[in-house]
Write an enzyme that holds these catalytic residues in place. Sequence first.
Site, PDB file in Angstrom:
ATOM      1  N   VAL A 115      44.214 -43.006   9.762  1.00  0.00           N
ATOM      2  CA  VAL A 115      44.472 -41.740  10.520  1.00  0.00           C
ATOM      3  C   VAL A 115      45.462 -40.897  10.072  1.00  0.00           C
ATOM      4  O   VAL A 115      45.677 -39.783  10.573  1.00  0.00           O
ATOM      5  CB  VAL A 115      44.721 -42.170  12.136  1.00  0.00           C
ATOM      6  CG1 VAL A 115      43.629 -43.038  12.522  1.00  0.00           C
ATOM      7  CG2 VAL A 115      46.316 -42.942  12.128  1.00  0.00           C
ATOM      8  N   LYS A 116      46.353 -41.401   9.392  1.00  0.00           N
ATOM      9  CA  LYS A 116      47.556 -40.782   8.807  1.00  0.00           C
ATOM     10  C   LYS A 116      48.266 -39.812   9.863  1.00  0.00           C
ATOM     11  O   LYS A 116      48.327 -38.475   9.459  1.00  0.00           O
ATOM     12  CB  LYS A 116      46.810 -39.715   7.443  1.00  0.00           C
ATOM     13  CG  LYS A 116      46.461 -40.657   6.366  1.00  0.00           C
ATOM     14  CD  LYS A 116      46.092 -39.729   5.152  1.00  0.00           C
ATOM     15  CE  LYS A 116      45.659 -40.515   3.951  1.00  0.00           C
ATOM     16  NZ  LYS A 116      44.317 -41.122   4.290  1.00  0.00           N
TER      17      LYS A 116
END
Lengths: 268, 268
Positions: free
Chosen positions: B79-80
């Site tokens: 998901v960074k």
Amino acid sequence: MIGLDPRLDALPANVLPGGSPAQRIVAFYREALPRLARHAPCVKPNIAFFECYGSDGYRAYEEVAAMAQQHGLLVLGDVKRGDIGSTAEAYAEGHFRCNDAVTLHPYLGLDSVQPFLAHCRSERGGKAVFVLVRTSNPGAKDFQDLQVGGEPLCDVVARAVTRWGQDLERSEGYSPVGAVVGATWPQELARLRQLLPHAWLLLPGVGAQGGKVQDLAAAFDRRGLGALVNQSRGVMQCFQPTATDWLDRIDQAARDFARDCNAVAKAP
Amino acid sequence: MIGLDPRLDALPANVLPGGSPAQRIVAFYREALPRLARHAPCVKPNIAFFECYGSDGYRAYEEVAAMAQQHGLLVLGDVKRGDIGSTAEAYAEGHFRCNDAVTLHPYLGLDSVQPFLAHCRSERGGKAVFVLVRTSNPGAKDFQDLQVGGEPLCDVVARAVTRWGQDLERSEGYSPVGAVVGATWPQELARLRQLLPHAWLLLPGVGAQGGKVQDLAAAFDRRGLGALVNQSRGVMQCFQPTATDWLDRIDQAARDFARDCNAVAKAP
């Protein structure tokens, strides 16, 4: 600019009391957005406060963004994405469908930003990005202050943002590649303004985080342009949840905030 | 680890041909996940490829993650994310509901990571994070190579990751604070492995991005532990969309990939 960071425990108690979190959030903004549109050109929903309710929250984000645009507000999606090129294309496609602009992380470099820049050309939609340069939180110091060739890392990122925007059309002297610079670091504003001559500066951190509108004059140009000051909690949580006059309070807080911003923007 | 980056034009044509993008994605993984579970301990869905279909895509992400866990697979949500402390709390709450681990940006420093670390303690759920240290893309050079006090910025981030994990429980010698190190930079692996003695290394970039499993021996410890090699397209897009034997092809590609990883992990 008004930040939309919905927190369930800060919503007015009389807004859809039996509804789901996502329904209550949409109902709250349905009433509040027309008031915000009287005083602000732009809202900044932070998608984290929607994502924490899963896909229902994500749908609420889309609904709130669409409602804001219907009221003539620009929507700057505070999504803080950043991924490799092929993945960034997917993010750009998804997030520019409902947002006029988005915030981006710089750590992965130019090819993580380029897919978004393609959408910034007017023939591709005239979108905008705001790259994190100097963030408003205490942890900004951990890496952004590191010395790189005699200047802090955030200055190196600022120079990159200037380069990334230089081939794009400008409006009023500003490119669609803006920068996030925390309002909590007023002593750094003049330097970053100089390193970012064609970048709109998005200034979060006023109010609950300690930043003061009065300290932000250096972010504006001589015409009073070039900066977007954001406040979230100070406007959207300016009332007790049990208050019944919350809509008027929001209206008044947004009006006061706009007045303060205009005063600073127009200061000599 | 198998990356799940659904692209509509690469889905098998015979999977729910009349369905919506989100429905087709879920239908594809419903068939593929049991095969992946035979060969891999973990999948890494990249949420960008779900978000690009809006809230329907986001719901598909939740469904795919839940299906993977039902098959005994760990879900590392790529998901960074990365935001200031109060916002990071909302991200952690949302993303740890459906993921066993997530990837995080380092640029905002420790207080942007801390809300996630709270969930990493076993009594709070035993989750894990993987902080971006050295990414797999060409743009990694733009900032991650900058010299800071005689070493590249990514090394400074690596040392921070080691510090952030030091007070958390270890299992097999590893903390729940891992690091993302691109498989496309094999010459940097030995150095980063040394700077990150207690961090699981997540190695993306094998296959389409040019990384080779055979070059990654330095990421593993003497027991063959400490690294998670990811491949996405090479397994999940190893067939033409018109192929009808795609499930067997995925099974075979995942088997081959696991065999290659195990061979490198166990190399002397």
